[in-house]
Motif scaffolding. Structure first.
Motif, PDB file in Angstrom:
ATOM      1  N   LYS A  19       0.717  -1.287  -0.029  1.00 21.91           N
ATOM      2  CA  LYS A  19      -0.176   0.120  -0.189  1.00 21.91           C
ATOM      3  C   LYS A  19       1.059   1.140  -0.159  1.00 21.91           C
ATOM      4  CE  LYS A  19      -4.185  -1.631   2.211  1.00 21.91           C
ATOM      5  NZ  LYS A  19      -4.669  -2.041   3.527  1.00 21.91           N
ATOM      6  N   VAL A  20       1.824   1.181   0.737  1.00 23.51           N
ATOM      7  CA  VAL A  20       2.911   2.445   0.967  1.00 23.51           C
ATOM      8  C   VAL A  20       3.350   2.514  -0.528  1.00 23.51           C
ATOM      9  CG1 VAL A  20       5.111   3.182   1.913  1.00 23.51           C
ATOM     10  CG2 VAL A  20       3.237   2.259   3.437  1.00 23.51           C
ATOM     11  N   ALA A  21       3.609   1.389  -1.067  1.00 18.32           N
ATOM     12  CA  ALA A  21       4.664   1.842  -2.203  1.00 18.32           C
ATOM     13  C   ALA A  21       3.582   2.308  -3.530  1.00 18.32           C
ATOM     14  CB  ALA A  21       5.031   0.383  -2.869  1.00 18.32           C
ATOM     15  N   GLU A  22       2.513   1.888  -3.437  1.00 18.18           N
ATOM     16  CA  GLU A  22       1.439   2.306  -4.332  1.00 18.18           C
ATOM     17  C   GLU A  22       1.196   3.736  -4.300  1.00 18.18           C
ATOM     18  OE1 GLU A  22      -3.091   0.875  -5.685  1.00 18.18           O
ATOM     19  OE2 GLU A  22      -2.568   0.492  -3.741  1.00 18.18           O
ATOM     20  N   THR A  23       1.158   4.080  -3.158  1.00 17.25           N
ATOM     21  CA  THR A  23       0.962   5.498  -2.811  1.00 17.25           C
ATOM     22  C   THR A  23       2.042   6.462  -3.098  1.00 17.25           C
ATOM     23  OG1 THR A  23      -0.627   5.108  -1.194  1.00 17.25           O
ATOM     24  CG2 THR A  23       0.073   7.357  -1.394  1.00 17.25           C
ATOM     25  N   ALA A  24       3.265   5.965  -2.589  1.00 19.54           N
ATOM     26  CA  ALA A  24       4.470   6.684  -2.616  1.00 19.54           C
ATOM     27  C   ALA A  24       5.280   6.645  -4.044  1.00 19.54           C
ATOM     28  CB  ALA A  24       5.428   6.030  -1.520  1.00 19.54           C
ATOM     29  N   CYS A  25       4.939   5.864  -4.577  1.00 23.37           N
ATOM     30  CA  CYS A  25       5.497   5.484  -6.039  1.00 23.37           C
ATOM     31  C   CYS A  25       4.484   6.161  -7.159  1.00 23.37           C
ATOM     32  CB  CYS A  25       5.848   4.127  -6.230  1.00 23.37           C
ATOM     33  SG  CYS A  25       7.112   3.372  -5.042  1.00 23.37           S
ATOM     34  N   ASP A  26       3.416   6.650  -6.928  1.00 24.52           N
ATOM     35  CA  ASP A  26       2.675   7.231  -7.682  1.00 24.52           C
ATOM     36  C   ASP A  26       3.293   8.676  -8.092  1.00 24.52           C
ATOM     37  OD1 ASP A  26      -0.912   7.623  -8.141  1.00 24.52           O
ATOM     38  OD2 ASP A  26       0.593   8.925  -8.837  1.00 24.52           O
ATOM     39  N   ALA A  82      10.217  13.933  -2.010  1.00 22.88           N
ATOM     40  CA  ALA A  82      10.635  13.832  -0.491  1.00 22.88           C
ATOM     41  C   ALA A  82       9.501  13.043   0.237  1.00 22.88           C
ATOM     42  CB  ALA A  82      10.613  15.291  -0.124  1.00 22.88           C
ATOM     43  N   VAL A  83       8.141  13.433  -0.024  1.00 27.05           N
ATOM     44  CA  VAL A  83       7.220  12.540   0.689  1.00 27.05           C
ATOM     45  C   VAL A  83       7.501  11.351   0.291  1.00 27.05           C
ATOM     46  CG1 VAL A  83       4.776  12.468   0.933  1.00 27.05           C
ATOM     47  CG2 VAL A  83       5.611  14.703   0.660  1.00 27.05           C
ATOM     48  N   ALA A  84       7.584  11.092  -0.776  1.00 27.92           N
ATOM     49  CA  ALA A  84       7.627   9.403  -1.378  1.00 27.92           C
ATOM     50  C   ALA A  84       8.675   8.739  -0.670  1.00 27.92           C
ATOM     51  CB  ALA A  84       7.793   9.433  -2.787  1.00 27.92           C
TER      52      ALA A  84
END
Lengths: 203, 668, 457
Positions: free
Chosen positions: B270-277, B283-285
């Motif tokens: 889930k983290v990757a899905e959001t962050a890697c968008d 920086a946030v990612a």
């Protein structure tokens, strides 16, 4: 209707006729041999535990599996233990096979107790050892003392059996084994106790 | 002693597959009698709590042998199978009353084993012995409600934890014997503890390495970090068997239910899905990814550390009191821990076609003593839709079974909770869309919204206990009078004998006393019930007749009518209308009477026909049978009342058997 | 996804590994060489085996029409009975062709119409009630058949099936590995003796306990009866000869069973194939070609072993044994909502297939059939009433006297129109001379299910 052809006289009421037919049919369906109503063997685990509590030193239960004629045969003597399904007590109803196994196993155990007169096979509780040593002087009069016999009986049987059973056992051995050697007598005594229904069967 | 050994290979792969399917679906794959009865609430009105009888000296008047037998039997019962030993001072016990002796044995540490054994018997999973020598069998830990209730009883606490279907987890000491499978290359020569440690360190290292790489200086490209995290999140298929190789089936079950790997990996996905968008600021990612990795590693470490507390060299309880609860907060899962453990997961499988009926049948049988076996079952000749609406034979079971099954609607294979998943996987490995599956239990009416609960009456909703969750089911179990009655009945079976007939009036008396005392303290009530049963006539029999009622409720008069059980059912369900004092047609049948029939051979109720002539025994019983079994509401009895299906069935059977006997005797 | 057999995790003990085989010196002498020995072997395919992969297959056109899954992907062939009746059979049954004249095929057999659960139908197979009851196995060993009973009703050399029956106390698991040690120990031990003082005393105390009215007395009576048989059982078990060497499980099991039969230790045997027949899941269903290849090979191995293992100097095991191969039910054609090329199957209690052969059975026949033989075949109203979704094939009405399928399409379902497991069991009863009082009926208030007289030799 029915094997004898009896016909109920209920007029033309089909519902009542149905009830009667149901009743007659249910009679035919009564299962023969009420197995659930017969006492079953306690099982090897329970018997081993009883003997250990009464005969073995505290905290040092017997491992009596050596007396089973074959590994995993304990499950044929009555068991709750299974895995992967709801548990019910199985194989506890006396049959020719489990009687054969009980006989073989308890013969072996009895022999070991008898042999302990000369060379200890099992580690016994102090109190039982005291009784055993006295009994092992058989056929000396001291071995035939009522107190010794009763102590031996209650050590092996516990209080499972009635006084009448004890009396029958005592009288038999005083009469039939009056002059027999100790090893054989003690083995036979042990065997007679452990083959008694009061010892083997659940209430 | 031979113990069944479970082959390991299948379960690990199976449960791993289930985890994977759950992961995949979470990772964003889009897609997937009439008129039955209530035990009248009034029945359970508690009487004033009666003191337990004191019998004076034990078995006053009995021989010394009988007394000793009673004491030995009671010792064996209350001390986990350990009867009188040479150390026990029998002479000191003889002058005491039965209650005093029983309570003395109940203060023994081994009483905890006795209660645990009973609890397992109640749940249907009793074994020959709880221990091998001094070591508890590991399967015993698999029933947390049984353990919790036993522990509570020893402290006079809440014994009704037995009915809690969500709660603690008592992890067994981790395995000390080598696994059956040969070790994998590189694992040879390791002890089970060493292998566990190795496997856990390997898994930790995977996460730690990923974190270290993400934190490296200079910082890696965000895309590379994203790729690494996504790859890690997707590595369940590799990591799962790597971890599981060190554990046995029961331990794997705990790892999966605790979502030790699944949850961190899901979180990372889930983290990757959001962050890697691409819309996320770099920086946030990056921060999000680093925090995700750190959190995942922390979760895993916490879980492993908690499990390490159960290594056999650190934890080997010697009594029920010493059983230790696992710190469930150390497991990543947010789900409550079900009391249905590994073995129950196997025994109570939920196939894609049985709609949890097996689990429902288990609850009804074990907690309500309702095994649903219908009397005189007649195979319906028509398909289900019509049958369930009107015919006794199917409806009698399914009107209870299906709503009870609804409590398990989100639980698939091995009681894995799919509440957060669009699909469910069943024990037969088939899968279904969860929403569609659950819709089976949606009610057509407004309230309650779900057709889920314990159903006593198909006509009168107010008699039923509805709910939707496991917590609701536990609440129902705690409050239903039928459950307490079942508990007392099972205690009678455990103490006296499983097949010993018990007068229903006596059972109701015991239950009333139990309920009254349990309102104050369930554990003390339970102990008092044990004492009552130990004082019963049935318990004293050396050679009991299983069909005989040895005990009756205080004030009853046995032997002056039909069998004790039947008499009680009649008095409870029929006598209010059918008695000699009634002033309507119902008076033509007096179920409180028991007179000689016109043939002079049989006994039957006073039962008059239209001309006020006494019916024959045969005709009277035939009418009773008809009234009990008819689905025509104008005929079916009792009219306007609900009657317990078990009581209806027992009465029906008795009448049927009586009639059959009469017919047999009157055959030419 | 890796597919696994869930039942793997509950297998306890070796399945047929290290079983008994006869020593090379020849068979143990039969207990009653001049009598008319008659035994029973039940082979259970546990889990619901799909007959469409064996003797009740369907054409590919039906799969192409989306009606029935077929992961073999081949047209079935014709299996012709010596009675002129044919059925479609897949090539997977080829290993059974050499024994085609040793068994008959029964298709379209109804199990319990009202339940489709494993336990209910296994109960129904054994006892005639979905809730369990008295199994037919011990009835074959009853003295009322006119034959001296075996010491045990049946032996189980494999894991038993799950079922609820009341009367299997003498249906005994005899794990072959454990038997080896048992035989050795019993050879070294004295059998129970009734002719010495101690033996008489032990017996007398059991007899004394047996005089009461209660549960203990009933148990003591059983002990007494069992003790009377124990010397015989002891000697028989001690006489069981355990071979050396590695032999395949099926011949080993048959050799063990043969010993038990020869020694009159047991009347029947139950051999369970715990394969993954219960293929609700599509991935598991796709494995059925391999599954049935293995299963049929094992069944064929059992038949071969029955033919090749002597019972005595004159007869083979198959000459003296009635054999039945059955599952608790068949399977649906497909599962709803799954695509035909990726579907599992569910339970179908309306069309089971059974093989029946050996002693007292007319072999080589094909009896009964199921409906919906192809995509054009329309169901009867009776079928629609029981299976409105048309997920299942169902047995077709049959004339139990002529054993012919009746060319009718009933308007309403009446169990008496069909071939049922009740008839199959009653036929076994007739073969073993079990009294008619034991016969099963097809429902309450119905007469006994008809015996398939045309199937009896």
């Amino acid at each position: 209707m029915g094997p004898g052809g009896a016909r109920p006289h209920l007029g033309a009421n089909p519902a009542m006729m149905r009830a009667l037919l149901l009743a007659a049919f249910s009679l035919l369906l009564q299962p023969t041999g009420a197995m659930a109503q017969s006492s079953q063997f306690k099982g090897w685990a329970a018997v081993s535990r009883e003997l250990s509590i009464r005969l073995a030193p505290p905290g040092q239960p017997f491992d009596l599996d050596e007396f089973l004629p074959s590994r995993s045969m304990d499950e044929l003597l009555g068991t709750w233990t299974t895995f992967g399904t709801e548990h019910r007590f199985r194989n506890g109803t006396p049959n020719a096979l489990n009687m054969t196994i009980w006989h073989a196993a308890l013969s072996g155990f009895a022999k070991a107790v008898g042999q302990s007169c000369t060379s200890p096979r099992l580690m016994f509780h102090e109190r039982f050892l005291t009784t055993l040593h006295k009994l092992c002087t058989w056929p000396a009069p001291a071995a035939k003392d009522e107190g010794v016999l009763l102590a031996f009986w209650t050590s092996v049987m516990g209080y499972n059996a009635s006084e009448h059973e004890y009396a029958a056992w005592r009288d038999f051995f005083l009469r039939e084994y009056a002059t027999e050697p100790a090893t054989e007598t003690v083995a036979a005594m042990t065997f007679a106790i452990t083959m008694n229904p009061s010892f083997l069967l659940n209430r | 002693m031979a113990h069944p050994r479970v082959r390991r290979a299948g379960l690990g792969a199976l449960l791993g597959a289930l985890v994977l399917l759950a992961l995949l679906s979470l990772a964003g794959l889009k897609a997937r009698r009439g008129g039955e009865m209530l035990l009248a609430p009034a029945m359970a009105q508690p009487s004033a709590s009666a003191p337990v009888e004191h019998a004076g000296g034990i078995l006053a008047g009995a021989s010394l042998w009988q007394k000793r037998w009673w004491i030995d039997r009671t010792a064996r019962l209350l001390r986990g199978g350990e009867g009188l030993a040479p150390e026990d001072d029998l002479d000191a016990l003889l002058p005491l009353s039965k209650e005093e002796i029983a309570r003395r044995f109940m203060s023994d540490e081994r009483f905890g084993d006795a209660i645990l054994d009973f609890n397992l018997f109640f749940l249907g999973f009793k074994s020959d012995q709880l221990k091998n020598g001094s070591i508890y069998d590991r399967t015993v830990f698999d029933f947390p409600n049984a353990v919790a209730a036993a522990q509570a009883l020893l402290k006079d606490g809440d014994y009704f934890q037995l009915f809690d279907l969500e709660g603690p987890f008592y992890m067994a000491p981790l395995r000390s014997e080598p696994l059956d499978e040969p070790p994998q290359p590189g694992d040879e020569g390791l002890t089970p503890a060493q292998l566990r440690s190795k496997a856990m360190r390997e898994i930790e290292a995977v996460f730690a390495d990923a974190l270290a790489s993400a934190r490296a200086r200079p910082a890696p490209e965000l895309a590379d970090t994203c790729k690494a995290v996504e790859s890690l999140a997707d590595s369940g298929q590799t990591l799962t068997p790597q971890l599981h190789r060190a554990f046995d089936d029961a331990e794997i079950f705990a790892l999966i239910r605790g979502e030790v790997l699944a949850q961190p990996l899901e979180m990372l996905a889930k983290v990757a899905e959001t962050a890697c968008d691409e819309r996320t600021a770099p920086a946030v990612a990056r921060k999000s990814l680093l925090e995700g990795l750190a959190s995942a590693l922390a979760q895993i470490k916490r879980a492993f550390a908690a499990m390490a507390e159960f290594e056999p060299d650190r934890y080997q309880p010697k009594s029920v009191r010493e059983f230790k609860r696992f710190a469930l907060s150390a497991f990543p899962t947010k789900q409550k821990w079900l009391s249905f453990g590994f073995e129950q997961g196997m025994a109570l499988g939920n196939s894609s076609t049985n709609f949890n009926r097996k689990r429902a049948a288990y609850v009804l049988k074990r907690f309500f003593c309702d095994d649903l076996i219908p009397i005189g079952f007649e195979s319906p000749q028509e398909h289900v839709a019509g049958v369930h609406g009107s015919q006794t034979s199917c409806y009698a079971c399914h009107h209870k079974l299906d709503p009870m099954a609804g409590f398990f609607r989100t639980y698939g294979a091995y009681f894995f909770d799919y509440a957060r998943s669009p699909d469910m996987i069943f024990d037969d490995l088939a899968s279904k869309d969860r929403a569609l599956y659950e819709a089976v239990w949606k009610a057509t009416r407004k309230l309650p919204a779900w057709n889920i609960g314990y159903i006593r009456s198909a006509r009168f909703q107010s008699y039923n206990s509805y709910g939707t969750s496991m917590g609701d089911l536990a609440r129902i179990l705690r409050t239903a009078p039928e459950v307490k009655r079942c508990l007392v009945k099972r205690l009678h079976e455990y103490i006296v004998a499983e097949d010993q007939t018990i007068d229903r009036g006596y059972l109701d008396y015991l239950t009333r006393e139990f309920e009254a005392e349990a309102a104050v303290n369930a554990s003390r009530a339970f102990k008092s019930t044990i004492v009552r049963l130990l004082q019963s006539a049935a318990y004293e029999q050396r050679d009991a007749d299983p069909k005989r009622c040895y005990d009756a409720a205080p004030g009853s008069r046995p032997g002056e009518g039909p069998p004790c059980r039947v008499a009680f059912i009649l008095s409870k369900n029929c006598a209010q209308c059918h008695n000699a004092g009634a002033d309507d047609e119902a008076a033509r049948l007096d179920v409180g009477s028991w007179i000689l029939a016109p043939d002079g051979q049989h006994r039957i109720f006073r039962h008059l026909d239209d001309r006020l002539a006494q019916l024959s025994a045969r005709d009277s019983l035939a009418r009773v049978i008809e009234r009990l079994s008819s689905s025509d509401v104008s005929v079916r009895m009792p009219k306007g009342r609900v009657m317990g299906s078990d009581e209806r069935q027992e009465l029906f059977l008795w009448a049927q058997e009586e009639l059959a006997r009469i017919l047999e005797r009157t055959r030419p | 996804m890796q597919t696994v057999s869930r039942r793997d995790v509950i297998r306890i003990g070796a399945l047929g590994a290290g079983t008994l085989v006869l020593a090379g010196t020849g068979p143990t002498a039969a207990a009653d060489p001049d009598g008319d020995p008659h035994f029973f072997l039940l082979v259970v395919l546990d889990g619901g085996a799909d007959p469409s992969y064996m003797f009740d297959a369907r054409p590919l056109s039906m799969t192409q029409a989306g009606k029935i899954q077929n992961y073999l992907g081949e047209e079935p062939g014709v299996w012709r009975g010596s009675n002129g009746v044919t059925t479609l059979a897949t090539r997977l049954v080829a290993p059974l062709r050499p024994f085609g004249d040793r068994f008959s095929v029964l298709n379209g057999v109804y199990m319990t119409p009202s339940f489709d659960g494993h336990l209910q139908n296994m109960n129904f197979l054994f006892s005639g009630s979905p809730f369990g009851g008295d199994s037919f196995i011990p009835h074959l060993n009853s003295p009322e058949t006119g034959r001296p009973p075996g010491s045990l009703d049946a032996v189980l050399p494999t894991e038993p099936p799950f079922l609820n029956v009341n009367n299997h106390s003498s249906v005994v698991p005899l794990e072959p590995n454990a038997l080896e040690q048992l035989a050795q120990r019993l050879r070294a031990a004295e059998p129970p003796r009734a002719d010495d003082g101690l033996g008489r005393f032990v017996r007398s105390r059991i007899a004394a306990a047996a005089e009461g009215e209660g549960r203990m007395a009933a148990g003591a009576r059983r002990m007494l009866a069992s003790l009377d048989q124990a010397p015989d059982v002891h000697r028989k078990l001690a006489a069981l000869r355990v071979p050396d060497g590695d032999i395949a499980p099926e011949p080993r099991a048959i050799a063990l069973i043969a010993e038990c039969f020869r020694l009159a230790l047991s009347r029947s045997a139950i051999y369970v194939l715990h394969e993954q027949f219960d293929v609700h899941d599509a991935d598991q269903a796709k494995l059925q070609p391999k599954l049935f290849t293995d299963a049929v090979a094992r069944i064929a191995a059992l038949f071969r072993a029955l033919v090749e293992t002597p019972f005595d100097a004159k007869r083979s095991m198959l000459d003296v044994t009635t054999v039945m191969v059955a599952s608790e039910f068949g399977r649906t054609m497909r599962a709803p909502e799954m695509p035909i090329q990726a579907t599992g199957t569910n339970h179908n209690q309306f069309a089971n297939s059974i093989l029946l052969g050996g002693k007292r059975i007319r072999t080589g026949l094909v009896i009964g059939a199921s409906d919906l033989v192809d995509e054009e075949d329309a169901p009867s109203k009776a079928h629609l009433a029981m299976d409105p979704a048309l997920e299942k094939v169902m047995g077709r009405p049959i004339d139990c006297t002529t054993l012919s399928v009746r060319p009718v399409r009933p308007e309403a379902f009446d169990i008496e129109d069909y071939l049922t497991i009740g008839s199959v069991v009653n036929t076994l009863y007739a073969a073993f001379c079990v009294p008619k009082a034991r016969y099963r009926s097809n429902g309450r208030n119905l007469p006994a299910a008809p015996v398939l007289d045309g199937l009896l030799a």
